[in-house]
Design an enzyme around this catalytic site. Structure first.
Site, PDB file in Angstrom:
ATOM      1  N   CYS A 180       7.888  12.690 -11.215  1.00  0.00           N
ATOM      2  CA  CYS A 180       8.121  12.558  -9.779  1.00  0.00           C
ATOM      3  C   CYS A 180       8.142  13.940  -9.145  1.00  0.00           C
ATOM      4  O   CYS A 180       8.230  14.959  -9.818  1.00  0.00           O
ATOM      5  CB  CYS A 180       9.452  11.851  -9.533  1.00  0.00           C
ATOM      6  SG  CYS A 180       9.611  10.289 -10.432  1.00  0.00           S
ATOM      7  N   ARG A 204       2.276  14.390  -8.260  1.00  0.00           N
ATOM      8  CA  ARG A 204       3.238  14.122  -9.319  1.00  0.00           C
ATOM      9  C   ARG A 204       3.667  12.658  -9.374  1.00  0.00           C
ATOM     10  O   ARG A 204       4.356  12.236 -10.319  1.00  0.00           O
ATOM     11  CB  ARG A 204       4.482  14.997  -9.135  1.00  0.00           C
ATOM     12  CG  ARG A 204       4.195  16.479  -9.110  1.00  0.00           C
ATOM     13  CD  ARG A 204       5.481  17.268  -8.986  1.00  0.00           C
ATOM     14  NE  ARG A 204       6.328  17.058 -10.147  1.00  0.00           N
ATOM     15  CZ  ARG A 204       6.248  17.752 -11.287  1.00  0.00           C
ATOM     16  NH1 ARG A 204       5.362  18.725 -11.397  1.00  0.00           N
ATOM     17  NH2 ARG A 204       7.047  17.486 -12.291  1.00  0.00           N
ATOM     18  N   TRP A 243       6.883   8.438  -9.411  1.00  0.00           N
ATOM     19  CA  TRP A 243       6.076   7.763 -10.422  1.00  0.00           C
ATOM     20  C   TRP A 243       7.052   6.915 -11.226  1.00  0.00           C
ATOM     21  O   TRP A 243       7.915   7.435 -11.915  1.00  0.00           O
ATOM     22  CB  TRP A 243       5.363   8.775 -11.319  1.00  0.00           C
ATOM     23  CG  TRP A 243       4.411   8.141 -12.296  1.00  0.00           C
ATOM     24  CD1 TRP A 243       3.114   7.799 -12.080  1.00  0.00           C
ATOM     25  CD2 TRP A 243       4.688   7.798 -13.666  1.00  0.00           C
ATOM     26  NE1 TRP A 243       2.564   7.254 -13.222  1.00  0.00           N
ATOM     27  CE2 TRP A 243       3.506   7.238 -14.209  1.00  0.00           C
ATOM     28  CE3 TRP A 243       5.808   7.891 -14.477  1.00  0.00           C
ATOM     29  CZ2 TRP A 243       3.414   6.798 -15.525  1.00  0.00           C
ATOM     30  CZ3 TRP A 243       5.735   7.434 -15.793  1.00  0.00           C
ATOM     31  CH2 TRP A 243       4.547   6.905 -16.299  1.00  0.00           C
ATOM     32  N   ASN A 288      14.000  13.486 -11.108  1.00  0.00           N
ATOM     33  CA  ASN A 288      12.747  13.425 -11.848  1.00  0.00           C
ATOM     34  C   ASN A 288      13.100  13.435 -13.328  1.00  0.00           C
ATOM     35  O   ASN A 288      13.770  14.355 -13.798  1.00  0.00           O
ATOM     36  CB  ASN A 288      11.860  14.630 -11.497  1.00  0.00           C
ATOM     37  CG  ASN A 288      10.624  14.724 -12.379  1.00  0.00           C
ATOM     38  OD1 ASN A 288      10.192  13.747 -12.961  1.00  0.00           O
ATOM     39  ND2 ASN A 288      10.075  15.921 -12.496  1.00  0.00           N
ATOM     40  N   GLY A 289      12.692  12.416 -14.069  1.00  0.00           N
ATOM     41  CA  GLY A 289      12.993  12.366 -15.495  1.00  0.00           C
ATOM     42  C   GLY A 289      13.460  10.985 -15.917  1.00  0.00           C
ATOM     43  O   GLY A 289      13.305  10.004 -15.194  1.00  0.00           O
ATOM     44  N   GLU A 310     -14.401  13.650 -22.561  1.00  0.00           N
ATOM     45  CA  GLU A 310     -13.877  14.055 -21.257  1.00  0.00           C
ATOM     46  C   GLU A 310     -14.599  13.347 -20.119  1.00  0.00           C
ATOM     47  O   GLU A 310     -13.977  12.928 -19.129  1.00  0.00           O
ATOM     48  CB  GLU A 310     -13.986  15.575 -21.106  1.00  0.00           C
ATOM     49  CG  GLU A 310     -13.581  16.129 -19.763  1.00  0.00           C
ATOM     50  CD  GLU A 310     -12.119  15.898 -19.403  1.00  0.00           C
ATOM     51  OE1 GLU A 310     -11.758  16.149 -18.237  1.00  0.00           O
ATOM     52  OE2 GLU A 310     -11.339  15.459 -20.268  1.00  0.00           O
ATOM     53  N   LYS A 364     -12.773  10.891 -17.362  1.00  0.00           N
ATOM     54  CA  LYS A 364     -12.851  11.082 -15.915  1.00  0.00           C
ATOM     55  C   LYS A 364     -13.263   9.787 -15.216  1.00  0.00           C
ATOM     56  O   LYS A 364     -12.711   9.430 -14.182  1.00  0.00           O
ATOM     57  CB  LYS A 364     -13.850  12.194 -15.570  1.00  0.00           C
ATOM     58  CG  LYS A 364     -13.352  13.583 -15.817  1.00  0.00           C
ATOM     59  CD  LYS A 364     -12.251  13.958 -14.852  1.00  0.00           C
ATOM     60  CE  LYS A 364     -11.306  14.956 -15.469  1.00  0.00           C
ATOM     61  NZ  LYS A 364     -10.426  14.448 -16.510  1.00  0.00           N
ATOM     62  N   GLU A 396     -10.326   7.321 -15.319  1.00  0.00           N
ATOM     63  CA  GLU A 396      -9.183   7.734 -14.500  1.00  0.00           C
ATOM     64  C   GLU A 396      -9.365   7.414 -13.023  1.00  0.00           C
ATOM     65  O   GLU A 396      -8.436   6.929 -12.374  1.00  0.00           O
ATOM     66  CB  GLU A 396      -8.966   9.251 -14.630  1.00  0.00           C
ATOM     67  CG  GLU A 396      -8.307   9.703 -15.908  1.00  0.00           C
ATOM     68  CD  GLU A 396      -8.112  11.199 -15.918  1.00  0.00           C
ATOM     69  OE1 GLU A 396      -6.999  11.643 -16.230  1.00  0.00           O
ATOM     70  OE2 GLU A 396      -9.064  11.938 -15.597  1.00  0.00           O
ATOM     71  N   HIS A 448     -22.456   2.868 -35.837  1.00  0.00           N
ATOM     72  CA  HIS A 448     -21.356   2.275 -36.593  1.00  0.00           C
ATOM     73  C   HIS A 448     -20.468   1.420 -35.704  1.00  0.00           C
ATOM     74  O   HIS A 448     -19.243   1.432 -35.836  1.00  0.00           O
ATOM     75  CB  HIS A 448     -20.546   3.373 -37.283  1.00  0.00           C
ATOM     76  CG  HIS A 448     -21.337   4.164 -38.264  1.00  0.00           C
ATOM     77  ND1 HIS A 448     -21.539   3.758 -39.567  1.00  0.00           N
ATOM     78  CD2 HIS A 448     -22.022   5.328 -38.114  1.00  0.00           C
ATOM     79  CE1 HIS A 448     -22.299   4.646 -40.192  1.00  0.00           C
ATOM     80  NE2 HIS A 448     -22.603   5.610 -39.334  1.00  0.00           N
ATOM     81  N   LYS A 454      -0.006  13.741 -12.093  1.00  0.00           N
ATOM     82  CA  LYS A 454      -0.616  14.970 -12.580  1.00  0.00           C
ATOM     83  C   LYS A 454       0.149  15.590 -13.747  1.00  0.00           C
ATOM     84  O   LYS A 454      -0.423  15.949 -14.761  1.00  0.00           O
ATOM     85  CB  LYS A 454      -0.681  15.978 -11.426  1.00  0.00           C
ATOM     86  CG  LYS A 454      -1.359  17.293 -11.783  1.00  0.00           C
ATOM     87  CD  LYS A 454      -2.841  17.107 -11.910  1.00  0.00           C
ATOM     88  CE  LYS A 454      -3.558  18.413 -12.174  1.00  0.00           C
ATOM     89  NZ  LYS A 454      -4.971  18.170 -12.463  1.00  0.00           N
TER      90      LYS A 454
END
Length: 614
Positions: free
Chosen positions: A2, A27, A74, A100-101, A487, A491, A494, A510, A609
């Site tokens: 957060c 965040r 968040w 936050n946490g 990557e 992207k 996301e 395979h 983030k």
């Protein structure tokens, strides 16, 4: 994960806190809230949704007051809704908190407080914490600061908190363990935030709290810093911030992500500036120079990271083993400490994190240090927890990255790791002088070549329009470009919410080849360096099964052009440096597809983030 903001001073707090929350939405952005003290009462507004929704909600309350705290969330405990949003009152309504946490033992504390007559309105661990603080304050007969300290010694978990008490209208108490917290110091005013971006236009001076530290911030007085465990006095170290306001604004771009993609030539150059002196054959990195023997005598290098940083670590594995001939293992930080890893004092652990606050990576660092390993950090944020916890390190100098989907973090991390590998290769004598100079000279040209790769944006937008409605995609690469395939797939997942998977190209046979038909887009990295002929064979296998082929190729390529449905060219470079170029088209493809699908590019759903909780 957060974002928290606070202000105490002579200005109106509301616009400062709101603007700060907007800068911290990377965040978390599923709910937001604000509490203001107007001299008589606390006025609180909070809502599910983004900070823009909060601005509308706040029209229902008085926006007066020079003391305020705010939160953008968040969700961890409790679904995103108005009630679970922060700030939270204590039962008396005298105390208010932002957090936050995660408080891990909140349920046991909640049960005990319920027995004592406390009533809870939300599902959050944070409401439990503020009522615990109130209970301590009441039963122990202590002031707010002492109550916070006693309460925090009873909780298990992580936190960055700011607490306000109506009875102490000139004071905010803050504390930190595991989650970041910065205090901006101005003239007759103080700012509180998860990072420095909310207050950069007001002051360049900041104090970053260490773990298990708390501060009492009072108008007209110096910050009072204490250790939470034993009440020992701590002394604030004031840092001068290097960030500027332009870096955290969009600068005319539609989204932060697009801005940050286009910032990569400058970011890469800033990362090697002062370190890479190609004409002199010198790489200057104090963190390596001062610890060269640790690296040269290491049995192996262990790289720990999460997400995009883990992909940069995979590229680094190829680079260190190929160039410096040092064995490397790359670990998910989130799994590393839970599998009882074998670590010795002959190991070097490299921890990679954009924010420098990633909880799992910090936990891996602490474990490695306990086992005697030498720990080297690679991160982007000066003064971050990883920068402080590691034995040595190197900053990436990417500048602030606001878009949740990392772009310039990836390329600047690879740049730092390449410099490290080249420096170690030179020290070990495994390079000829001519090969060493070739690498240094070529690395110096990469920013210009990234500029050239960005010129394909118009073509990429056309390709994106063709595949924007796809439901599944494959990404294939070999060698150095296998991590780039991972990557690229990340992207797309996301920000566009299209299912995508990255694979080593040879592994397609395979299993994944069963998925290929005329509806399956396959993005193939097929540069002429490395395993070109092998990748061409993989492309032919896809083509024979009617898969749609979008190929990233070296300029002037003709062979793949005849096979692929679409071709995107990047400049030629040395094999180990190709990831710095091949990732650019994949970033742009993901961006344009997401925009065309109407997705929120900078704030994709369910993400944040800086992952400061496990």
């Amino acid at each position: 994960m957060c974002g928290i903001v606070g202000y105490i001073g002579y200005r109106e707090a509301f616009p400062i806190v709101i603007k700060g929350l907007q800068r911290l939405e990377y965040r978390g952005y599923d709910s937001a809230g604000i509490a203001l003290f107007d001299g008589n009462q606390i006025n609180l507004a909070k809502t599910k949704g983004k900070v823009e929704d909060l601005k509308n909600k706040a029209k229902e309350i008085s926006q007066k007051g020079s003391i305020g705290i705010g939160h953008t969330r968040w969700a961890t405990h409790g679904v995103p809704n108005d009630v679970n949003s922060h700030p939270h009152y204590s039962n008396s309504g005298e105390l208010v908190i932002i957090h936050n946490g995660i408080i891990e033992n909140y349920e046991a504390i909640k049960q005990e407080l319920t027995k004592r007559g406390y009533v809870f309105h939300s599902d959050t661990d944070t409401e439990v914490l503020i009522n615990l603080i109130e209970e301590v304050k009441k039963t122990e007969g202590v002031k707010l600061g002492k109550a916070v300290q006693i309460a925090l010694n009873q909780v298990v978990g992580a936190y960055a908190i700011a607490v306000f008490d109506k009875e102490k209208p000139d004071e905010i108490v803050v504390a930190k363990l595991g989650s970041p917290l910065a205090i901006g110091i101005g003239e007759e005013e103080f700012f509180i935030a998860s990072d420095a971006s909310p207050f950069i236009e007001f002051t360049n001076n900041a104090v970053y709290l260490e773990d298990e530290e708390m501060a009492i911030i009072r108008l007209g007085k110096e910050i009072k810093l204490r250790k939470i465990k034993d009440d020992a006095v701590a002394y604030p170290r004031i840092l001068e911030l290097q960030m500027n306001l332009e870096e955290i604004e969009k600068g005319g771009y539609d989204h932060f992500m697009l801005k940050e993609i286009y910032e990569q030539p400058r970011a890469i150059k800033d990362t090697y500036r002062g370190r890479l002196l190609a004409d002199q054959g010198i790489i200057r990195m104090a963190g390596i120079d001062l610890n060269m023997e640790k690296f040269l005598n290491a049995n192996r290098i262990i790289i720990v990271a999460c997400g995009t940083s883990w992909h940069a670590g995979l590229v680094a594995e190829y680079i260190f083993e190929d160039l410096a001939r040092i064995p490397v293992e790359v670990e998910y930080a989130s799994e590393f400490r839970y599998r009882n890893p074998v670590i010795t004092d002959k190991d070097v652990l490299i921890a990679i994190s954009q924010s420098g606050e990633t909880a799992d990576t910090l936990a891996a660092i602490k474990l490695a240090k306990e086992k005697g390993a030498f720990v080297f950090g690679v991160c982007n944020v000066v003064g971050s927890s990883i920068a402080r916890e590691t034995d040595a390190g190197a900053y990436t100098h990417a500048g602030p990255e606001i878009g949740v989907a990392s772009t310039k973090a990836f390329t600047t991390q690879i740049t730092v790791l390449t410099l490290m590998a080249l420096k170690l290769a030179k020290a070990k004598g495994v390079f000829s002088e001519s090969r060493y100079h070739e690498y240094l000279t070529e690395l110096e040209t990469i920013p210009n070549k990234v500029e050239k790769a960005l010129e394909s944006n118009t073509l990429i937008e056309i390709i994106a329009d063709v595949y924007k409605d796809s439901t599944n995609c494959l990404y294939l690469g070999r060698g150095y470009n296998f991590p780039v395939a991972l990557e690229g797939a990340l992207k797309l997942k996301e920000i566009s919410y299209i299912h995508a998977e990255g694979y080593p190209a040879a592994e397609m046979k395979h299993g994944p080849i069963a998925l290929i038909d005329e509806h399956m887009p396959v993005f193939v990295i097929a540069t002429k360096k490395g395993h070109y002929e092998k990748v061409v064979s993989n492309i032919q296998e896809i083509k024979s099964r009617k898969g749609k082929i979008i190929a990233i190729v070296t300029e002037g390529d003709e062979q793949v052009k005849d096979l692929a449905d679409h071709v995107i060219e990047v400049p030629e470079t040395l094999e180990s440096l190709t990831p710095l170029l091949t990732t650019i088209p994949l970033q742009l493809l993901s961006y344009h597809i997401a925009v065309m699908r109407g997705c929120n590019v900078d704030q994709p759903r369910n993400l944040a983030k800086s992952v400061t909780v496990e």
